[in-house]
Design a protein around this motif. Sequence first.
Motif, PDB file in Angstrom:
ATOM      1  N   LYS A  23     -17.819  -6.384  40.664  1.00  0.00           N
ATOM      2  CA  LYS A  23     -16.911  -7.458  41.500  1.00  0.00           C
ATOM      3  C   LYS A  23     -16.664  -8.266  41.194  1.00  0.00           C
ATOM      4  O   LYS A  23     -16.871  -9.545  39.791  1.00  0.00           O
ATOM      5  N   ASP A  24     -15.109  -9.088  41.848  1.00  0.00           N
ATOM      6  CA  ASP A  24     -14.186  -9.662  41.838  1.00  0.00           C
ATOM      7  C   ASP A  24     -14.750 -10.888  42.926  1.00  0.00           C
ATOM      8  O   ASP A  24     -15.846 -10.779  43.072  1.00  0.00           O
ATOM      9  N   PRO A  25     -14.575 -12.640  42.119  1.00  0.00           N
ATOM     10  CA  PRO A  25     -14.677 -13.720  42.686  1.00  0.00           C
ATOM     11  C   PRO A  25     -15.156 -14.090  44.538  1.00  0.00           C
ATOM     12  O   PRO A  25     -15.738 -14.316  45.133  1.00  0.00           O
ATOM     13  N   ASP A  26     -14.460 -12.744  45.127  1.00  0.00           N
ATOM     14  CA  ASP A  26     -14.434 -12.346  46.284  1.00  0.00           C
ATOM     15  C   ASP A  26     -15.131 -11.511  46.749  1.00  0.00           C
ATOM     16  O   ASP A  26     -15.284 -11.157  48.000  1.00  0.00           O
ATOM     17  N   GLY A  27     -16.136 -10.754  45.872  1.00  0.00           N
ATOM     18  CA  GLY A  27     -16.852 -10.105  46.353  1.00  0.00           C
ATOM     19  C   GLY A  27     -16.499  -8.443  46.792  1.00  0.00           C
ATOM     20  O   GLY A  27     -17.177  -7.319  46.768  1.00  0.00           O
ATOM     21  N   CYS A  28     -15.219  -8.041  45.895  1.00  0.00           N
ATOM     22  CA  CYS A  28     -14.754  -7.011  46.133  1.00  0.00           C
ATOM     23  C   CYS A  28     -14.748  -6.250  44.541  1.00  0.00           C
ATOM     24  O   CYS A  28     -14.950  -6.836  43.825  1.00  0.00           O
ATOM     25  N   LEU A  29     -15.296  -4.810  45.056  1.00  0.00           N
ATOM     26  CA  LEU A  29     -15.522  -3.862  43.833  1.00  0.00           C
ATOM     27  C   LEU A  29     -14.204  -3.438  43.490  1.00  0.00           C
ATOM     28  O   LEU A  29     -12.779  -3.528  44.046  1.00  0.00           O
ATOM     29  N   TYR A  30     -13.857  -3.200  41.870  1.00  0.00           N
ATOM     30  CA  TYR A  30     -13.308  -2.603  41.602  1.00  0.00           C
ATOM     31  C   TYR A  30     -13.064  -1.607  39.907  1.00  0.00           C
ATOM     32  O   TYR A  30     -14.628  -2.116  38.948  1.00  0.00           O
ATOM     33  N   LEU A  31     -13.278  -0.611  39.474  1.00  0.00           N
ATOM     34  CA  LEU A  31     -13.556   0.475  38.703  1.00  0.00           C
ATOM     35  C   LEU A  31     -12.900   0.204  37.542  1.00  0.00           C
ATOM     36  O   LEU A  31     -12.418  -0.402  36.976  1.00  0.00           O
ATOM     37  N   GLU A  45      -8.120  -1.427  32.789  1.00  0.00           N
ATOM     38  CA  GLU A  45      -7.586  -2.617  32.872  1.00  0.00           C
ATOM     39  C   GLU A  45      -7.514  -2.712  34.029  1.00  0.00           C
ATOM     40  O   GLU A  45      -7.850  -2.530  34.700  1.00  0.00           O
ATOM     41  N   ARG A  46      -8.413  -4.745  34.173  1.00  0.00           N
ATOM     42  CA  ARG A  46      -8.341  -5.409  35.884  1.00  0.00           C
ATOM     43  C   ARG A  46      -7.127  -4.854  36.932  1.00  0.00           C
ATOM     44  O   ARG A  46      -6.835  -4.524  37.845  1.00  0.00           O
ATOM     45  N   HIS A  47      -5.773  -4.984  35.955  1.00  0.00           N
ATOM     46  CA  HIS A  47      -4.785  -4.730  36.768  1.00  0.00           C
ATOM     47  C   HIS A  47      -4.272  -3.709  36.954  1.00  0.00           C
ATOM     48  O   HIS A  47      -2.903  -3.025  37.683  1.00  0.00           O
ATOM     49  N   GLU A  48      -4.957  -2.281  36.098  1.00  0.00           N
ATOM     50  CA  GLU A  48      -4.124  -1.024  36.305  1.00  0.00           C
ATOM     51  C   GLU A  48      -5.106  -0.506  37.851  1.00  0.00           C
ATOM     52  O   GLU A  48      -4.667   0.701  37.689  1.00  0.00           O
ATOM     53  N   VAL A  49      -6.092  -1.316  38.591  1.00  0.00           N
ATOM     54  CA  VAL A  49      -6.624  -0.494  38.878  1.00  0.00           C
ATOM     55  C   VAL A  49      -6.844  -1.669  41.084  1.00  0.00           C
ATOM     56  O   VAL A  49      -6.903  -2.758  39.723  1.00  0.00           O
ATOM     57  N   SER A  50      -6.839  -1.110  41.386  1.00  0.00           N
ATOM     58  CA  SER A  50      -7.078  -2.273  43.122  1.00  0.00           C
ATOM     59  C   SER A  50      -7.973  -2.059  42.995  1.00  0.00           C
ATOM     60  O   SER A  50      -9.045  -1.549  42.650  1.00  0.00           O
ATOM     61  N   ARG A  51      -8.841  -3.093  43.942  1.00  0.00           N
ATOM     62  CA  ARG A  51      -9.584  -3.826  44.244  1.00  0.00           C
ATOM     63  C   ARG A  51     -10.199  -2.395  45.972  1.00  0.00           C
ATOM     64  O   ARG A  51      -9.196  -2.587  46.249  1.00  0.00           O
ATOM     65  N   MET A  52     -11.619  -2.871  45.507  1.00  0.00           N
ATOM     66  CA  MET A  52     -11.930  -2.143  46.637  1.00  0.00           C
ATOM     67  C   MET A  52     -12.033  -2.717  47.962  1.00  0.00           C
ATOM     68  O   MET A  52     -12.153  -3.768  47.987  1.00  0.00           O
ATOM     69  N   SER A  53     -10.980  -2.601  49.038  1.00  0.00           N
ATOM     70  CA  SER A  53     -11.409  -3.543  49.955  1.00  0.00           C
ATOM     71  C   SER A  53     -13.317  -3.790  49.923  1.00  0.00           C
ATOM     72  O   SER A  53     -14.259  -3.217  49.997  1.00  0.00           O
ATOM     73  N   LEU A  54     -12.863  -5.367  50.572  1.00  0.00           N
ATOM     74  CA  LEU A  54     -14.143  -6.287  51.107  1.00  0.00           C
ATOM     75  C   LEU A  54     -15.128  -5.594  51.523  1.00  0.00           C
ATOM     76  O   LEU A  54     -16.460  -5.556  51.511  1.00  0.00           O
ATOM     77  N   VAL A  55     -15.143  -4.849  52.505  1.00  0.00           N
ATOM     78  CA  VAL A  55     -15.819  -3.923  54.247  1.00  0.00           C
ATOM     79  C   VAL A  55     -16.049  -2.994  52.920  1.00  0.00           C
ATOM     80  O   VAL A  55     -16.986  -2.873  53.171  1.00  0.00           O
ATOM     81  N   ALA A  88      -4.302   6.038  37.645  1.00  0.00           N
ATOM     82  CA  ALA A  88      -4.934   5.503  35.596  1.00  0.00           C
ATOM     83  C   ALA A  88      -6.369   6.087  35.585  1.00  0.00           C
ATOM     84  O   ALA A  88      -7.088   5.991  34.535  1.00  0.00           O
ATOM     85  N   LEU A  89      -6.761   7.074  36.348  1.00  0.00           N
ATOM     86  CA  LEU A  89      -7.966   7.427  35.889  1.00  0.00           C
ATOM     87  C   LEU A  89      -8.478   9.535  35.451  1.00  0.00           C
ATOM     88  O   LEU A  89      -9.097   9.730  35.480  1.00  0.00           O
ATOM     89  N   TYR A  90      -7.373   9.771  35.081  1.00  0.00           N
ATOM     90  CA  TYR A  90      -7.098  11.136  34.695  1.00  0.00           C
ATOM     91  C   TYR A  90      -7.276  12.160  36.395  1.00  0.00           C
ATOM     92  O   TYR A  90      -8.345  13.063  35.767  1.00  0.00           O
TER      93      TYR A  90
END
Length: 102
Positions: A23-31, A45-55, A88-90
Amino acid sequence: MPDRPCQFQLSLQRGSVFADFDKDPDGCLYLVRISYDSYGCVEVERHEVSRMSLVDSERMIEMYERGHFDVVDTNRILGGYLHANRAALYEEALRHHQLIDR
């Protein structure tokens, strides 16, 4: 698990796929990693995937903490997230394990 550090772990497709999220500092999950039977593990790596929306992140965390996942919400949220990050995920493994549409 010490060898798979993350804040949020999911076992999918009857244990044939494991998805680990932070979870990033804003509360958004990322793989951070996903491992597939027959395909191995993908660490991203963090830059290879997007963040899930906060909702969506808040909804996933709520279901995780309750210990019960609504199938419709989970499929919508995870399916959309995995599809958006498929490069980024096969992608072949995502399709093989029916985590995204063919």
